[in-house]
Design an enzyme around this catalytic site. Structure first.
Site, PDB file in Angstrom:
ATOM      1  N   LYS A  71      12.795 -10.280  -7.557  1.00  0.00           N
ATOM      2  CA  LYS A  71      13.133 -10.466  -6.050  1.00  0.00           C
ATOM      3  C   LYS A  71      13.056 -12.023  -5.598  1.00  0.00           C
ATOM      4  O   LYS A  71      14.136 -12.504  -4.748  1.00  0.00           O
ATOM      5  CB  LYS A  71      12.177  -9.630  -5.229  1.00  0.00           C
ATOM      6  CG  LYS A  71      12.610  -8.091  -4.998  1.00  0.00           C
ATOM      7  CD  LYS A  71      11.972  -7.627  -4.304  1.00  0.00           C
ATOM      8  CE  LYS A  71      12.449  -5.981  -4.203  1.00  0.00           C
ATOM      9  NZ  LYS A  71      11.975  -4.988  -3.452  1.00  0.00           N
ATOM     10  N   ASP A 108      15.449  -3.430   2.883  1.00  0.00           N
ATOM     11  CA  ASP A 108      14.238  -2.579   2.743  1.00  0.00           C
ATOM     12  C   ASP A 108      13.982  -2.170   4.328  1.00  0.00           C
ATOM     13  O   ASP A 108      13.318  -1.232   4.747  1.00  0.00           O
ATOM     14  CB  ASP A 108      13.026  -3.388   2.268  1.00  0.00           C
ATOM     15  CG  ASP A 108      12.925  -3.283   0.638  1.00  0.00           C
ATOM     16  OD1 ASP A 108      13.544  -2.372   0.202  1.00  0.00           O
ATOM     17  OD2 ASP A 108      12.409  -4.051   0.339  1.00  0.00           O
TER      18      ASP A 108
HETATM   19  P1  NAP Z   1       3.694  -7.394  -3.115  1.00  0.00           P
HETATM   20  O1  NAP Z   1       4.475  -8.514  -2.509  1.00  0.00           O
HETATM   21  O2  NAP Z   1       2.989  -7.726  -4.612  1.00  0.00           O
HETATM   22  O3  NAP Z   1       2.388  -7.288  -2.090  1.00  0.00           O
HETATM   23  C1  NAP Z   1       1.172  -6.367  -2.336  1.00  0.00           C
HETATM   24  C2  NAP Z   1       0.489  -6.154  -1.326  1.00  0.00           C
HETATM   25  O4  NAP Z   1      -0.567  -5.363  -1.543  1.00  0.00           O
HETATM   26  C3  NAP Z   1      -0.455  -7.684  -0.842  1.00  0.00           C
HETATM   27  O5  NAP Z   1      -0.370  -7.273   0.519  1.00  0.00           O
HETATM   28  C4  NAP Z   1      -1.594  -7.435  -1.412  1.00  0.00           C
HETATM   29  O6  NAP Z   1      -2.619  -8.167  -0.889  1.00  0.00           O
HETATM   30  C5  NAP Z   1      -2.001  -5.830  -1.492  1.00  0.00           C
HETATM   31  N1  NAP Z   1      -2.845  -5.418  -2.389  1.00  0.00           N
HETATM   32  C6  NAP Z   1      -2.812  -5.337  -3.621  1.00  0.00           C
HETATM   33  N2  NAP Z   1      -3.969  -4.933  -4.081  1.00  0.00           N
HETATM   34  C7  NAP Z   1      -4.972  -4.763  -3.119  1.00  0.00           C
HETATM   35  C8  NAP Z   1      -6.044  -4.218  -2.915  1.00  0.00           C
HETATM   36  N3  NAP Z   1      -6.766  -3.952  -4.050  1.00  0.00           N
HETATM   37  N4  NAP Z   1      -6.782  -4.258  -1.572  1.00  0.00           N
HETATM   38  C9  NAP Z   1      -6.048  -4.338  -0.626  1.00  0.00           C
HETATM   39  N5  NAP Z   1      -4.696  -5.089  -0.666  1.00  0.00           N
HETATM   40  C10 NAP Z   1      -4.245  -5.134  -1.726  1.00  0.00           C
HETATM   41  O7  NAP Z   1       4.397  -5.957  -3.230  1.00  0.00           O
HETATM   42  P2  NAP Z   1       5.655  -5.522  -2.365  1.00  0.00           P
HETATM   43  O8  NAP Z   1       6.975  -5.736  -2.910  1.00  0.00           O
HETATM   44  O9  NAP Z   1       5.297  -5.941  -1.012  1.00  0.00           O
HETATM   45  O10 NAP Z   1       5.423  -3.938  -2.352  1.00  0.00           O
HETATM   46  C11 NAP Z   1       4.433  -3.300  -1.694  1.00  0.00           C
HETATM   47  C12 NAP Z   1       4.506  -1.748  -1.821  1.00  0.00           C
HETATM   48  O11 NAP Z   1       5.549  -1.407  -1.415  1.00  0.00           O
HETATM   49  C13 NAP Z   1       4.508  -1.343  -3.582  1.00  0.00           C
HETATM   50  O12 NAP Z   1       3.729  -0.248  -3.683  1.00  0.00           O
HETATM   51  C14 NAP Z   1       5.935  -1.338  -3.569  1.00  0.00           C
HETATM   52  O13 NAP Z   1       6.160  -0.174  -4.542  1.00  0.00           O
HETATM   53  C15 NAP Z   1       6.502  -0.375  -2.423  1.00  0.00           C
HETATM   54  N6  NAP Z   1       7.900  -0.747  -1.904  1.00  0.00           N
HETATM   55  C16 NAP Z   1       8.439   0.398  -1.554  1.00  0.00           C
HETATM   56  C17 NAP Z   1       9.681   0.686  -1.232  1.00  0.00           C
HETATM   57  C18 NAP Z   1      10.352   1.824  -1.028  1.00  0.00           C
HETATM   58  O14 NAP Z   1      11.629   1.767  -0.910  1.00  0.00           O
HETATM   59  N7  NAP Z   1       9.542   2.767  -0.749  1.00  0.00           N
HETATM   60  C19 NAP Z   1      10.309  -0.931  -1.155  1.00  0.00           C
HETATM   61  C20 NAP Z   1       9.780  -1.858  -1.597  1.00  0.00           C
HETATM   62  C21 NAP Z   1       8.282  -1.691  -1.813  1.00  0.00           C
HETATM   63  P3  NAP Z   1      -2.834  -9.611  -1.279  1.00  0.00           P
HETATM   64  O15 NAP Z   1      -1.987 -10.539  -0.517  1.00  0.00           O
HETATM   65  O16 NAP Z   1      -4.329  -9.893  -0.721  1.00  0.00           O
HETATM   66  O17 NAP Z   1      -2.753  -9.746  -2.664  1.00  0.00           O
END
Ligand code: NAP
Length: 282
Positions: A71, A108
């Site tokens: 991305k 999104d």
């Molecule tokens: P990302 O940029 O990698 O962000 C991950 C987030 O999770 C960060 O805020 C991170 O916090 C937090 N995190 C990870 N492990 C953690 C833990 N053990 N305790 C607390 N916080 C934790 O990922 P993203 O692209 O934003 O995606 C986030 C989620 O949304 C994923 O599950 C993805 O599959 C989902 N998603 C779904 C859709 C949909 O259409 N349904 C679309 C997009 C994304 P830190 O900053 O502290 O690391």
């Protein structure tokens, strides 16, 4: 060499990509609307992504969805970006011209809001939202909520990222420390989990939530599993819950419309197809 036919080939690029539900979604809509061609998955390692994008027009690719881990690279590669993509700071959908010009979009936020509206009749104007997470998806969601009139408290494990998100968006988006997470949830009309906590394969830790406002709605961006520990905890507190699968279906709509000129609908039949694909891959 010119492209073999605009719209004939579209797809999703990621690494890995075999589990993506996007081919099921787009090929169902292609069949429903009589759009010839195919939507295909492309498994492309990060080091090969620039070459892949360079060759995309010659492959006849006119539209691409972009998923992890591309991305950010897609954001940087798009010669032009929509205002929504700039605000979200990420790109998940690309339109590619025959000449090779690439326009980046972020869908999104729109998918998130349309899912809540369809599944729970929830609208954002003047609502208080507690958003847990400050990654790429969280920023897209926060921008959409802000633009639609909600106020958003962002809480993240890494506090500096929540602060950076709030500073980038401004307005009624503010950051709060992890110690304030329960208070933010307790005061929210909408609770959002935008972290990866509770995702399949990441360990399903139990989740405890404080007592919630009457009429509160909770949603998780995660859709595998469909019922996450966060949604279970919210339901136990009496909240209405909305799963993340609907967001995935709705975020695909603007790309299909941009590539093929038809606005497809998200209905029970599409959701059933996506659900059975989810079950097959489990
Ligand atoms: P990302 O940029 O990698 O962000 C991950 C987030 O999770 C960060 O805020 C991170 O916090 C937090 N995190 C990870 N492990 C953690 C833990 N053990 N305790 C607390 N916080 C934790 O990922 P993203 O692209 O934003 O995606 C986030 C989620 O949304 C994923 O599950 C993805 O599959 C989902 N998603 C779904 C859709 C949909 O259409 N349904 C679309 C997009 C994304 P830190 O900053 O502290 O690391």
């Amino acid at each position: 060499m010119s492209a073999p036919g605009v719209g004939l080939l579209t797809g999703v690029v990621g690494f890995p990509i075999a589990h993506s539900l996007s081919p099921v979604i787009h090929n169902s809509w292609r069949a429903r609307h009589g759009v010839r061609g195919v939507y295909a998955p492309f498994n492309v390692a990060p080091k090969d992504f620039p070459d892949f994008l360079c060759f995309a027009p010659r492959l006849g690719l006119s539209g691409l969805n972009v998923t992890t881990p591309h991305k950010e690279a897609a954001f940087a590669s798009a010669g032009e970006r929509s205002e929504t993509a700039e605000r979200a700071g990420s790109v998940n959908t690309l339109s590619i011209s025959e000449a090779g010009d690439i326009v980046g979009h972020s869908t999104d936020g729109e998918g998130f809001l349309r899912n809540l509206e369809q599944a729970a009749g929830w609208t954002p104007q003047d609502r208080a939202v507690a958003l847990f997470g400050a990654g790429g998806a969280a920023r897209a969601v926060a921008a959409a909520l802000l633009d639609a009139g909600a106020s958003v408290v962002v809480v993240n494990r890494t506090e500096a990222k929540a602060e950076a998100l709030a500073a980038a968006l401004g307005g009624s988006v503010r950051a709060a420390p992890m110690t304030a997470l329960d208070a933010a949830f307790a005061e929210a009309d909408l609770l959002v989990n935008a972290t990866t906590l509770g995702m399949e394969g990441k360990g399903a830790a139990a989740w405890a939530l404080p007592p919630l406002k009457s009429g509160a709605v909770a949603t998780d961006l995660i859709y595998a599993p469909l019922v996450t520990p966060f949604l279970e905890a919210a339901a136990a507190r009496g909240a209405a819950t909305v799963d993340g699968l609907g967001m995935l279906l709705h975020q695909a709509v603007p790309g299909f419309k941009a590539w093929h000129g038809v606005r497809p609908t998200v209905d029970d039949a599409l959701r059933a197809k996506a659900l059975s694909a989810l079950e097959r891959r489990a």
